[in-house]
Design an enzyme around this catalytic site. Structure first.
Site, PDB file in Angstrom:
ATOM      1  N   GLY A 164       0.586  -0.645  -0.290  1.00 24.63           N
ATOM      2  CA  GLY A 164       0.247   0.122   0.191  1.00 24.63           C
ATOM      3  C   GLY A 164       0.741   1.094  -0.113  1.00 24.63           C
ATOM      4  CE  LYS A 200     -10.242   7.197 -16.254  1.00 22.66           C
ATOM      5  NZ  LYS A 200      -9.987   8.578 -16.390  1.00 22.66           N
ATOM      6  NE  ARG A 293       4.299  -9.955  -0.664  1.00 22.87           N
ATOM      7  CZ  ARG A 293       3.497  -9.611  -0.642  1.00 22.87           C
ATOM      8  NH1 ARG A 293       2.522 -10.892  -0.111  1.00 22.87           N
ATOM      9  NH2 ARG A 293       2.516  -8.724  -1.026  1.00 22.87           N
TER      10      ARG A 293
END
Ligand code: ADP
Ligand code: ADP
Ligand code: MG
Length: 450
Positions: A164, A200, A293
């Site tokens: 993130g 986008k 992973r």
């Protein structure tokens, strides 16, 4: 099968892997930092070696120290868990050079898919739709030109970002140049790689991902999908399988699975991996990235497929052929799984990570209730690492029942000594939009408005 493996990680995932090894009769070697001397993975492993100070670069990211322990202990394979060295191609290569099996795909594959910009090109070449966007950006001017072409809002993404981090949203064309310059500097500081590209901003959209398992003998299967749209700051909080937004859309589902399998085949993938898509309610899906992973949320897939992903990672790394065909892997009828990430954090609005010593602990139980964590009464939660304390996973016959079961489990869970987020998870589980099953990646932005 391997006789002895080293687990190059800490926390709940190290414990998860050690438990799988014990069940398979494989000996385990833990490594730990000075901050983790009393950690559960250290206590549970057959052997444990301190490899450095608390800072990740001094211990869990210290490939040389880890390979030295592998050699000294006679471990012939290394399971990297997630985070840390799990998507580090240089480390996977170093393992190969030392004659140690890296439990994961080949370094060349990690390179191709771990670089998010290269992965987009690979996906496109394999016929998988990618989010509209552009290749790496050379300058602020180039970023402005591309944003004008793509249309705002856009996301500037770091090629080496993850967890993130390294994603910046820009809503106005006039802000793109400056945002790009800042994003590049931030990425350079955080990942040692300033390279950025642009996508986008697709909204409203769902984060839906597909679990892939591929062996060394050319077998490639998908193990269903996970809906991971409950996110805060692009980090997942709650995951479920199957994805309610795909109810009645088996055609789309099948295309997502097929695209994931062709991409895995195209790169010669081996091991467990995840293809992440953005999915819009008109039935479109776009490749976002591949995680090469094991994923944090792998237990929801285990709960609906009855496949132990960690054990299969180890068997595949040891050369065993995956024995089930795609047809034999039809998901369990009437099974729905939900996972809540239990993070050490204070109440909003800042959700600051919390650390301390666990004084008292009560873990919920009962059929199909699983708590993956490294907690025990007296366990220390150090400030140096990920704030996730554990994961609560439930399975039930329907989504409604799974939601009720999770509520009951969260209410029972008690972790004294550190602040955790089970109240936030309960709020999510009571939210009408969440309960409708059709919620998007912006759910958390209006959680407390509806
Ligand atoms: P998942 O995709 O398995 O849900 P997350 O995105 O939550 O995984 O990341 C799993 C862990 O790996 C987290 O601890 C996250 O901080 C870490 N992580 C993932 N990618 C990176 C990266 N590029 N740099 C640093 N940490 C990362
Ligand atoms: P990471 O490597 O950090 O996991 P991702 O590329 O997977 O980065 O993006 C993380 C999250 O950010 C996604 O799960 C999604 O919610 C959001 N996101 C990423 N790309 C887009 C996009 N193009 N449009 C809208 N949301 C996006
Ligand atoms: Mg991602």
């Amino acid at each position: 099968m391997f006789k002895k493996i080293l687990i190059a990680n800490r926390g709940e995932i190290a414990v998860r892997v050690i438990r799988a090894c014990k069940e398979m009769g494989v000996q385990t070697v833990a490594v730990y930092s000075t901050a983790d001397a009393e950690a559960l993975h250290v206590k549970l492993a057959d052997e444990a070696y301190c490899i450095g100070g608390p800072r990740p670069q001094d211990s869990y990211l210290n490939g040389d120290a880890i390979l030295t322990v592998a050699a000294a202990s006679g471990a012939t394979a290394i399971h990297p868990g997630y985070g840390f060295l799990s998507e580090n191609a240089a480390f996977a290569r170093q393992c190969r050079e030392c004659g140690v099996v890296f439990v994961g795909p080949a370094p060349e594959v990690i390179e191709r898919m771990g670089d998010k910009d290269a992965a987009r090109r690979t996906a496109r070449a394999a016929g998988v739709p990618v989010v509209p966007g552009c290749d790496l950006l050379e300058s602020a001017e180039a970023a402005e030109a591309e944003a004008a072409r793509i249309g705002c809002s856009v996301l500037i993404k770091a090629r080496s970002g993850g967890g993130g981090r390294g994603i910046r949203k820009v809503e106005r064309l006039a802000d793109v140049g400056r945002a790009f310059t800042e994003a590049r500097a931030e990425a350079e500081a955080a990942f040692g790689d300033g390279a950025c590209y642009m996508e986008k901003f697709v909204a409203p959209a769902h984060h839906v991902e597909v679990q892939v398992l591929a062996d060394a003998h050319g077998n490639v299967v998908t193990l269903g999908e996970r809906e991971c749209s409950v996110q805060r700051r692009n980090q997942k909080l709650l995951e479920e399988s199957p994805a309610p937004c795909l109810d009645g859309r088996d055609d789309v589902r099948e295309r997502m699975y097929e695209a994931a399998r062709s991409l895995a085949r195209a790169v010669g993938y081996e091991g467990a991996g995840t293809i992440e898509y953005l999915y819009t309610d008109n039935g479109q899906f776009y490749f976002m990235e591949m995680n090469t992973r094991l994923q944090v949320e792998h237990p929801v897939t285990e709960f609906v497929t009855d496949i132990d992903l960690v054990k299969w990672q180890l068997r595949i790394a040891a050369g065993v052929a995956f024995p089930y065909t795609q047809d034999e892997l039809a998901p369990a009828k009437r099974a729905h799984a939900i996972e809540c990430r239990i993070n050490a954090e204070g109440p909003g609005p800042d959700y600051l990570p919390s650390c301390g010593t666990v004084e008292n602990l009560h873990v919920p139980g009962g059929p199909w209730v699983r708590f993956d964590s490294a907690l025990y009464p007296g366990a220390l939660v150090p400030p140096y690492y990920d704030s996730m304390l554990g994961k609560l996973i439930v399975r039930a016959g329907t989504r409604e029942e799974a939601v009720r079961k999770m509520r009951s489990a969260l209410t029972e869970l008690e972790v004294d000594g550190v602040q955790e987020n089970s109240d936030l998870q309960l709020d999510i589980l009571a939210n009408p939009e969440f309960l409708s099953g059709i919620y998007h990646t912006n759910l958390m932005e209006h959680l407390y408005e509806s």
